[in-house]
Design an enzyme around this catalytic site. Sequence first.
Site, short mmCIF file in Angstrom:
data_model
loop_
_atom_site.label_atom_id
_atom_site.label_comp_id
_atom_site.label_asym_id
_atom_site.label_seq_id
_atom_site.Cartn_x
_atom_site.Cartn_y
_atom_site.Cartn_z
N TYR A 1 0.82 -1.21 0.00
CA TYR A 1 0.00 0.00 0.00
C TYR A 1 0.86 1.26 0.00
O TYR A 1 1.79 1.39 0.79
CB TYR A 1 -0.91 0.03 1.22
CG TYR A 1 -2.03 -1.00 1.22
CD1 TYR A 1 -2.39 -1.69 0.07
CD2 TYR A 1 -2.74 -1.29 2.38
CE1 TYR A 1 -3.40 -2.62 0.07
CE2 TYR A 1 -3.76 -2.21 2.39
CZ TYR A 1 -4.09 -2.88 1.24
OH TYR A 1 -5.11 -3.81 1.26
N TRP B 1 -13.77 -6.66 2.07
CA TRP B 1 -13.20 -5.43 1.52
C TRP B 1 -14.08 -4.87 0.42
O TRP B 1 -14.86 -5.59 -0.19
CB TRP B 1 -11.76 -5.62 1.07
CG TRP B 1 -11.43 -6.65 0.03
CD1 TRP B 1 -11.07 -7.95 0.25
CD2 TRP B 1 -11.38 -6.47 -1.40
NE1 TRP B 1 -10.80 -8.58 -0.94
CE2 TRP B 1 -10.97 -7.70 -1.97
CE3 TRP B 1 -11.62 -5.38 -2.24
CZ2 TRP B 1 -10.83 -7.88 -3.35
CZ3 TRP B 1 -11.48 -5.55 -3.62
CH2 TRP B 1 -11.08 -6.80 -4.15
#
Length: 309
Positions: free
Chosen positions: A52, A217
């Site tokens: 990320y 998610w």
Amino acid sequence: MKTHVLPNTGLTASAVVLGMMRIASLSDARIRDLVAAARDAGVNVFDHADIYGGERHACERRFGEAVRLSPAERESVVIQSKCGIRPGYYDFSTEHIVRSAEESLAALRTDHLDLLLLHRPDTLVRPEEVAEAFDRLHRAGKVAHFGVSNHTPGQIELLRRVVDRPLVVNQVQLSITHAPLVAAGLAANMAGVEQSADRDNGLLEYSRLNGITLQAWSPFQRDFFHGGFLGDREDHAELNTAIDELAEHYGVTPAAIAIAWITRHPADIQTVIGTTRPERVTEAAAGADIVLTRQEWYRLFTAAGHLLP
């Protein structure tokens, strides 16, 4: 906020998880405000991954720099990260898992991860290498518990054949509109019906039978990487009408109803939200405390276009 004790861990975890994948460009103050809003809303789980932020561990590093948890604060939260994705390929080798976890610890400025997940299935995996990595990390006190992400029951069973540590979490995509995880089982054995295709080999029931907590998610995404459904009255008019009516009834925002649809399920599914706006964390997190009736839950399900035979 509603919490669950994750099976085989002793960890008390909030029903909503704050995903940190978009914080790389935020200032320290904005990151602290975001985390504070989450904590005020009852969120105690923070989700990271080594990839990320554009460069490896960028978002983890920003979290570590900005938040600076005291020992007492660290014990009050659950920090999880993921590893296994590398540029152009996946890598579940012992060396990569161990190195990535250690780099995550350094970036986050913590001495342990509560959870480490394997991010996406590596078809070249040798389960013995995963077992060795997990054993090394656990013995050293660097990772308390382990899990996977986007894995099928068969892929999990392959790992469980040799991995001694329980696999306690599986993070998968789920929203009202992107719900093959739930929808396939409701149209089972219906030849010629698209919804009846089992795309994950009974993952929902497998997880409930084996004490694996699912984490959803992209709870606001309409399908696989194609935008959100909230407010989309061109393709999801009926669904948004139903969501808006329920939001008014419960005195919350539409985002809270989208969360409530997931957290209502008796599988105790956690929901990962990825916003960087504190007010949206507060609004969405409120959904975890709403218990939709069966009629309300199924109304949203069918309004999203799923078949109820």
